[in-house]
Design a protein around this motif. Structure first.
Motif, PDB file in Angstrom:
ATOM      1  N   THR A   1       0.831  -1.195   0.000  1.00 49.33           N
ATOM      2  CA  THR A   1       0.000   0.000   0.000  1.00 49.33           C
ATOM      3  C   THR A   1       0.871   1.254   0.000  1.00 49.33           C
ATOM      4  N   PRO A   2       0.372   2.340  -0.582  1.00 43.84           N
ATOM      5  CA  PRO A   2       1.088   3.614  -0.485  1.00 43.84           C
ATOM      6  C   PRO A   2       1.167   4.049   0.980  1.00 43.84           C
ATOM      7  N   ALA A   3       2.121   4.903   1.302  1.00 41.89           N
ATOM      8  CA  ALA A   3       2.365   5.319   2.689  1.00 41.89           C
ATOM      9  C   ALA A   3       1.117   5.863   3.382  1.00 41.89           C
ATOM     10  N   GLN A   4       0.268   6.585   2.660  1.00 43.27           N
ATOM     11  CA  GLN A   4      -0.904   7.215   3.273  1.00 43.27           C
ATOM     12  C   GLN A   4      -2.090   6.260   3.417  1.00 43.27           C
ATOM     13  N   MET A   5      -1.971   5.036   2.902  1.00 42.72           N
ATOM     14  CA  MET A   5      -3.086   4.091   2.923  1.00 42.72           C
ATOM     15  C   MET A   5      -2.864   3.022   3.992  1.00 42.72           C
ATOM     16  N   PRO A   6      -3.856   2.806   4.857  1.00 45.10           N
ATOM     17  CA  PRO A   6      -3.691   1.781   5.899  1.00 45.10           C
ATOM     18  C   PRO A   6      -3.798   0.371   5.300  1.00 45.10           C
ATOM     19  N   PRO A   7      -3.301  -0.647   6.014  1.00 43.03           N
ATOM     20  CA  PRO A   7      -3.490  -2.023   5.564  1.00 43.03           C
ATOM     21  C   PRO A   7      -4.979  -2.324   5.412  1.00 43.03           C
ATOM     22  N   TYR A   8      -5.303  -3.249   4.510  1.00 43.47           N
ATOM     23  CA  TYR A   8      -6.710  -3.547   4.264  1.00 43.47           C
ATOM     24  C   TYR A   8      -6.878  -4.948   3.680  1.00 43.47           C
ATOM     25  N   VAL A   9      -8.091  -5.437   3.746  1.00 46.37           N
ATOM     26  CA  VAL A   9      -8.535  -6.650   3.055  1.00 46.37           C
ATOM     27  C   VAL A   9      -9.851  -6.288   2.388  1.00 46.37           C
ATOM     28  N   THR A  10     -10.002  -6.643   1.116  1.00 41.96           N
ATOM     29  CA  THR A  10     -11.249  -6.346   0.426  1.00 41.96           C
ATOM     30  C   THR A  10     -11.571  -7.429  -0.590  1.00 41.96           C
ATOM     31  N   ILE A  11     -12.817  -7.466  -0.993  1.00 44.74           N
ATOM     32  CA  ILE A  11     -13.261  -8.353  -2.057  1.00 44.74           C
ATOM     33  C   ILE A  11     -13.663  -7.507  -3.254  1.00 44.74           C
ATOM     34  N   TYR A  12     -13.675  -8.126  -4.422  1.00 46.08           N
ATOM     35  CA  TYR A  12     -14.130  -7.466  -5.648  1.00 46.08           C
ATOM     36  C   TYR A  12     -15.326  -8.235  -6.199  1.00 46.08           C
ATOM     37  N   VAL A  13     -16.384  -7.508  -6.492  1.00 47.50           N
ATOM     38  CA  VAL A  13     -17.618  -8.076  -7.016  1.00 47.50           C
ATOM     39  C   VAL A  13     -17.748  -7.663  -8.478  1.00 47.50           C
ATOM     40  N   GLN A  14     -18.092  -8.608  -9.331  1.00 45.94           N
ATOM     41  CA  GLN A  14     -18.230  -8.311 -10.761  1.00 45.94           C
ATOM     42  C   GLN A  14     -19.551  -7.620 -11.054  1.00 45.94           C
ATOM     43  N   VAL A  15     -19.480  -6.535 -11.814  1.00 43.79           N
ATOM     44  CA  VAL A  15     -20.668  -5.807 -12.276  1.00 43.79           C
ATOM     45  C   VAL A  15     -20.503  -5.509 -13.763  1.00 43.79           C
TER      46      VAL A  15
END
Length: 118
Positions: free
Chosen positions: A53-67
């Motif tokens: 992640t870039p320095a200003q972005m916190p760690p994260y977990v996400t999913i991607y849904v198809q549209v």
């Protein structure tokens, strides 16, 4: 049309460490050709990516849904009380993605497949 989960991401400051952690923990295969973003093969499950992640972005977990339509989906997100985080963005040779937060602040991705040649 259904809207399947088609991708996931784990992001953090040390992508190499995260990639090794999840590879060792679950036996996932990580493509380490790009030190910023490693594509992950999980075997029978949905594949994903582990990124720095870039320095200003916190760690994260996400999913991607198809549209089918990112703009329409983002409008609906707003109507339902969510918030757009990143507008439609092309991904070379994949399609395009966008990010939003649901009303509780969870980060969710949207993905529209389609060949985009950069």
């Amino acid at each position: 049309m259904t809207h399947p989960v088609v991708h996931w991401e784990i992001g953090g400051r040390d992508a190499k460490r995260l990639q090794a952690f999840y590879a060792d923990l679950f036996g996932w295969k990580v493509d380490e050709q790009d030190p910023e973003y490693g594509l992950v093969e999980t075997g029978d499950g949905v594949g994903g990516g582990i990124m720095r992640t870039p320095a200003q972005m916190p760690p994260y977990v996400t999913i991607y849904v198809q549209v089918d339509d990112l703009d329409a989906a983002l409008r609906r997100v707003g109507e339902l009380g969510g918030r757009q985080v990143k507008g439609p963005t092309p991904i070379t040779n994949v399609g395009a993605f966008a990010l939003f937060q649901d009303p509780e602040g969870n980060l969710i991705g949207l993905l529209t497949p389609g060949f985009i040649n950069a």
